[in-house]
Structure formats: C-alpha cells, structure tokens
Design a protein around this motif. Structure first.
Motif, PDB file in Angstrom:
ATOM      1  N   GLY A  99       0.804  -1.222   0.000  1.00  0.00           N
ATOM      2  CA  GLY A  99       0.000   0.000   0.000  1.00  0.00           C
ATOM      3  C   GLY A  99       0.835   1.269   0.000  1.00  0.00           C
ATOM      4  N   TYR A 100       0.152   2.399   0.127  1.00  0.00           N
ATOM      5  CA  TYR A 100       0.842   3.686   0.072  1.00  0.00           C
ATOM      6  C   TYR A 100       1.731   3.862   1.302  1.00  0.00           C
ATOM      7  N   ASN A 101       2.857   4.535   1.077  1.00  0.00           N
ATOM      8  CA  ASN A 101       3.854   4.739   2.132  1.00  0.00           C
ATOM      9  C   ASN A 101       3.417   5.878   3.043  1.00  0.00           C
ATOM     10  N   LEU A 102       2.520   5.567   3.980  1.00  0.00           N
ATOM     11  CA  LEU A 102       1.997   6.610   4.862  1.00  0.00           C
ATOM     12  C   LEU A 102       3.060   7.072   5.861  1.00  0.00           C
TER      13      LEU A 102
END
Lengths: 438, 438
Positions: free
Chosen positions: A168-171
């Motif tokens: 997933g997105y690199n939060l």
C-alpha cells in the motif's frame, strides 16, 4: 524567518505567537479525545516536542491548543535482534542513546539540539551522521499518529516493524516531514544500528573551499563508508577556536569520523589521507580516544554558540540549503561573497557529504536595516540553491519561514498536490495551521 | 492470486483481463494529452512497463487504455560526481547497468526479472542487494508523474536532484509503491553507487534453518556490511542443483556476497566465516572471479525456472512476505510444515537479511482442488507473517491479489487514509482501478 533564542526556544523574528492553552496529555487516548474535542469546536492544534525547530513550527499563528507531548516519555519494545525500538514523543535523541548504552546499539540521527525523536520525525531532521546512516526518512519504520478528527492511525499498521514492505501507500513517509500539519505523532518505531567496534575522528585544513569539497567528492567516489564529514569555513573555525580555546588553522576545514572494525577504520584513514594529501590538505589530525573525539564533536555541535559569541547580545538564525555535492564549491564561494557584500556575520558549517550546509547568521534584531538585509540574503541563498537543482531546506523544514520558497521549489502542481493531501486529511485546517502549505 | 507464465507476463489465476486499447506514447506531453482525454471520457488507464509484476498490477479489470511506456527509453543527466541518473519508463535495470558499465557506477536494486526502473518504483521493488543498498524507496530521488487529469507533477520539483530534503510532504515516496493507482510515472531520478573495488561471493550449507538464520542475525549484529545474504531451503537447493547441473549439499543454504576494498572484503569474509563456523555451517566456498560469481548468482536468479522444472507443464506463483528477522526460523519451519501438509510444491528462497522470503509455488492450474489449496496456503502464510509483526508483501506489492490482506495489515484507519488519498488524487478512480485500495 525565525530566530532561535539562546535558551533554545523558537521565536519569530517579528513577533511571538503563543497558543491560547497548553495541555500535557499522558497517553494516546487522551490525545485522541482532546483532538476530537478541538475538531468539534474548530480549535487549532499545535504539537510541541522540545521546541528546538528552527523555522517556527510551534508558533500558534491562529491561536489554539498546544499539545505539549513531553509527558509521554516511555521507551518500548527494544529489540536487539531486529534492531528497532519504539519511543513516545517525550523521548529525545540523547535520552534514547543513554537508554541504549549497554545494548550495543545506537540511534545515529543527530540534529544540533537534543530534540525529541517524534519531533525529528515530524521535521524530517538529520545531522552529521546522515551521509552514512541516512535521515529520519530512512530510519522511521512506523508511526502512531492521531489524526485531526481523533482517529488513531498506525502508518505501517499496528505494531508492525519490518525492514521493508511494498504493502500500500507509504503513509510513514507522508507523515515524516509533515511538520505537525497532518496529525500528532504519538509513537515512533525507529531503526537502530550496532555500535561500531572502532571510531576515529580526524580534522584537516585545506587551502580552499574547492579543495575541501573535491576531497569530499573523491572520498565518496572511492566508496569510503565515511560516517561523518563536516565542513567549517574559515570564519566558523575562527569562532570555534575562540569559543572552545582551540587552535585550528583558520582555513576551510573538514571534521571527519570513521566507523568500522579496527582494520577497516585504519584502511579508511589511509584512503582518506591519500585523497586529502592529493588535494593539498594539511596533515590529518586523528583522535582515536573518546575524550579527544568528544572535544572535537562538542566543538562542532557548539558551532551555534561559537557563532553567537562573535556578537554578544545578538541573536542567531541558522539557514539551511542543500545542493548536489558538485555544486558546493560554487555556492559556498558565492555565499561567502554575498555575506561580505551584505555586511552579515554568518559563519558556514555543513554536512558536506550530503551537499547540505548552514549559515549561522548572528544579527541585531533591533537593527531594522540588518534584519531586512538578512531576510534578503537568506532568500537569495535559497534561490541560489534552487537554481542549482537543490532544495531550500535539507533538514530544518519549511515552517512559516519558507512557504513561498517551497512553492518555487516544487512548482504549482507540487503545491496543488500537497494542498489536496492537506485538505483531505485536515479538512478544517486545524493541524498546525499556517505551516508548510496553507 | 496471479500466476506468472513462463514467458514472463502476468496472468490472473482465474482469467485474463486485457485492456480495450494499447497506446505507445513517445514523450510526456503525449502521456499528458492522452490522460486528459481519458479523464474527460471516464476511461481507465493501466500503465505498463515490462509486465513482470507478480500481483496482477497490469490487469485491466475495468477495461480502458493500456499505456505501454516502452517507447520512452532515454537515459538522461548521468552525473558521476553526484551519483545520480534519470531514466524514462522503457529503461530496464539491466539496460541501465549496461549503460553505466564504463562509468564506475551501478544501480543495485535487482528484482528477479529485468523490470523497467519506473515500474520498479511503482511497485516499491527490491531484490538481493537491499540489505546493503536499500529498496526503491531509498533510491528514488525524484519522479515525473502524469496525474489522472493530465497535470505533470515532479514529486521533488522539476529537475531537482539532491541527497536529502525536508521541503514539504514527501511526494516521491507517496508515488513509490503506488502501483500505478495515483498517476503514470514518466521519469525517475535514481541514486547510483560506486562499483566496489572487490567483490567476493560465497556459499554455505547449514544443519538447520535456525542455524542459517542465527548466522544471518549475528553477521548483521557484528556490523559486517554484507551486500547480499540469500537463503535457499533444501527443496530449493535440490531444484537448483538439478536445473543448473550443480552439486551443492541438499541443506538449508546461504548465498552471500561481499563488497569493498580487497582488505575490507578479506576481513568481512573472515568475520563471516567465524560466525558460520560457530553455527555449524559447512566450509564456506568462495567465488572471487567473475565467472564463478556469475554462475552462482545466475543459479539464484534462475530459482524461478528451477522451481518450475520440478513439475513440467505446471505454472508458478511466487508469494512474498517479510517479518522481523528474529521471527524467520519460526515462520520458515511452520511454512515448510504447512507446504508438506497441504501437498504443495513450494521451494523457499529469500532475502534473509531483510526478513523477506518467497515460496515459489508450482501448481497445476487445471486441478481445482490444488488451486484452492494454494490460495488457502498463501493466505495462511501472509496471516502468519502479519501475526509476527510482519507484512503481507515485502517487495511484490498488493496488486489485485492482496487487497484484503492489506486491510488486515494496516487496519481500518490505514485503509481509510489510503482511500482518502486515492480519492483526492484520482477522484474518478481511473488510474489502474481495482488495485491496492479500491
């Protein structure tokens, strides 16, 4: 533009912006409940760690509640096998390293101040070891963040602590460097490193800035895994000599440090020594014992105070730009000339292995003309860096001081995307308003 | 779940999802114009590099236009002083390293396939060198991205190429790993490294998985700057022996590589040799000359084909999880047992220095029961990793295969935040729809 007071707290050059109230939450549940309350009542939130940032990140421009995070100071889940640890926002970099003293591990990111580690994550801080060990961007594994509406986000998932992921997105790296404008960091899981078997520091003077920078580029090109390579210009060295009663030649100088096994360090010293000699550097002075090394790095870390001592009663402001390393000689020479032309006291020190340097400007805040000159100089410096493919801040952040420069740096679409992200995560613009983008 | 065909293209286990049309843009202006056209007419866009991803990232689940980026293949702005280069999406990792051959520099990130570098950025890929040189997250300096509505974003600002920055939100690392769901990457600026003076590879067999992993942890704890440390289980070694006509002991095995000066590599070999001996490893076989090293790493990179050769006519599916290194012995032993119980052929190979490993499952797609067993096994494996603070994918990405696992990994709030970001940057859900979060 922000001026750091001698006691280490930020203060706007123009005026002070205190919050309407300060709270000292004890745990994440309290942070979440208070954030919800602020959200319901449209009250701004200003997260506060140690207040040692340099670009006004803790100024309460629109009033609101300061969340002073210093009462949350637990150190959790140290793993000596997996090289990580989790800290609450009250834990500073020095207190973590004191805690780690007997573990054989350490955390290398070291901005000048003894900042809180969660604050360092918020600012995307770095320091003298970044050339070898990276910045906060490289060393934060996970963050617990309270969002403006009180939701609790674990950027990499709850209690996750892996070396890498593509899920997933690199939060995590969205919140690293967000300067408190997207949420309140309540926990950071950090990567640790083994304490090197041997550490040797060294000092070397050069006939010119060009020679010092050429040496740096060649040391990196040869793959010497140098741990620290710090540049101090002649003005800075002179100030350090006076402040620390030292006696270094008043010339462009590199402070270096080598980490590794005894044999590896010896080889690194030899390779570096040869490169330095080729560039006309002075005989390398080594400091192998702890006391001598501490003396050297204390002098480097005291650069701020050494600069201030040049003009007693004046204030300091440390600017911060970063360029591709090959551009350093040009920008350093131009900047030196600009300082002289502008009649500004501004010794230069920097993390030359990253292309990052600071002018520690010492100025009289009561002298309006000087304040104007300093403001114009720092903008010119940032634009000089931008013109060389660089950034207006390598490690101090945007805060309130560099918002227009950020626009020049990332362009209209870059700002639009940042504003879109800010608007979706903080729709009421309550999180540290007036910083970075809005 | 996706099964890679032998010619290296992805295909859904269940069915193939071709796009309605394919375009081959020649430059960023064309990408932007076509994206605008798709945006106006609500047509999905599927960016395509080499199609070597493993989780169905290029399946056109909702039809639309495939943007085949292979005609944009320039290599730009190589700087041997500043260690960076810019590539267009048609440039693969091998073609870049061929281009760099005489420069003294190289790019170390090496997934199994000869993937396009912009595709590797989109997937947050890594490979065998990540333990020393990091993943794509650590090595992308800047990206040029066409947003769904045709705007062109430079994530770090146009033509910026610095070693570090703290200017605004980290958009670069938001797009690294976004798997084509936020925009189309049209250029990537990458960090390069000096080719090491000396390179030595080695092979070592162990009496148990535990002994191999213990050695790995101890090598890392001692600060040996190992460049590669790859684990192959006994089934994998057996397959490699047969496929490559080699003769390694059929035991848990480490393939290692050391980079540095001649002296540094010699010392690393000695330190590593001692650790391996303490853990009951076999005598270390070294391969210093290029030919022998190539043979060894070709065998490692051929693991996929060696696995497929175990069951001629069957297909392969490589799963991918990553856990804290200390959990590796437990998860490897449990997974081996699970494979046996489930009657699944799945040799194990992995980047053990990162805690990341793959089962290369070989299965008969016509056997419905086997397909079901494989599906259940891979879900169990991912959940086993999640239960150990790990991730359901270390380097292959989420694609369409792991969306429900991503939800378990990052939790409800994590998914909400990812969905908020997706919705604000791609409000019509046109960018590679059905992947990662929506």
């Amino acid at each position: 533009m922000i001026v750091r007071q001698q006691h280490g707290r930020d203060e706007s050059m123009h005026s002070c912006w205190p919050p309407d109230a300060v709270v000292w939450p004890q745990n994440v549940e309290q942070v979440s409940r208070m954030a919800k309350l602020c959200y319901t009542h449209n009250i701004p939130i200003i997260p506060f760690g140690t207040g040692t940032g340099l670009e006004g990140g803790v100024s309460a421009l629109k009033g609101g509640v300061c969340f002073n995070m210093t009462h949350m100071e637990r150190i959790l889940n140290l793993s000596t096998e997996d090289f990580h640890v989790t800290v609450e926002p009250g834990v500073t970099r020095k207190s973590l390293n004191t805690y780690l003293r007997d573990s054989g591990l350490w955390f290398p990111v070291d901005p000048g101040a003894d900042a809180s580690l969660c604050g360092m994550a918020a600012t995307s801080a770095s320091g003298t070891n970044a050339v070898r060990y990276g910045t906060m961007r490289d060393n934060v594994i996970n963050l617990e963040v309270v969002l403006p509406d009180g939701r609790v986000l674990d950027t990499a998932g709850k209690d996750r602590r892996f070396r890498k992921t593509s899920a997933g997105y690199n939060l995590t790296n969205l919140f690293v460097g967000s300067e408190g404008t997207l949420g309140i960091i309540t926990k950071a899981t950090l990567r640790l490193y083994g304490v090197p078997e041997a550490t040797v520091a060294a000092v070397c003077a050069f006939p010119s800035v060009q020679a010092a920078v050429d040496s740096t580029v060649q040391i990196l090109q040869c793959g010497v895994p140098i741990a620290r390579i710090e540049f101090l210009d002649d003005v800075m060295i002179d100030a350090c000599n006076k402040f620390n009663s030292m006696n270094y030649p008043v010339l462009p100088t590199l402070f270096l440090e080598f980490h590794g096994t005894e044999a590896a360090v010896k080889e690194q010293l030899q390779q570096t020594g040869e490169i330095i000699q080729l560039n006309g550097g002075s005989d390398f002075t080594w400091a192998q014992d702890q006391q001598e090394r501490t003396r050297l790095w204390t002098a480097r870390h005291n650069a701020w105070y050494a600069a201030l001592a040049l003009r007693p009663g004046c204030r300091g402001y440390s600017t911060d730009v970063c360029v591709p390393i090959s551009k350093l000689p040009e920008i350093l020479v131009d900047t030196r000339e600009d300082l002289i032309q502008s009649c500004i006291t501004g010794p230069i020190a920097g993390h030359v292995g990253d292309g990052n340097f600071h002018c520690i400007i010492v100025l009289d805040l009561n002298d309006e003309d000087e304040v104007r000159r300093v403001k114009e100089f720092t903008d010119r410096l940032a634009r000089r860096a931008l013109a060389m493919h660089g950034t207006c801040t390598g490690e101090h952040g945007i805060g309130i001081g560099k918002r227009s420069l950020l626009r020049e740096e990332v362009g209209e679409v870059g700002i639009q995307v940042m504003e879109q992200i800010k608007a979706t995560l903080d729709p009421k613009n309550l999180m540290n308003p007036g910083k970075v983008v809005v």
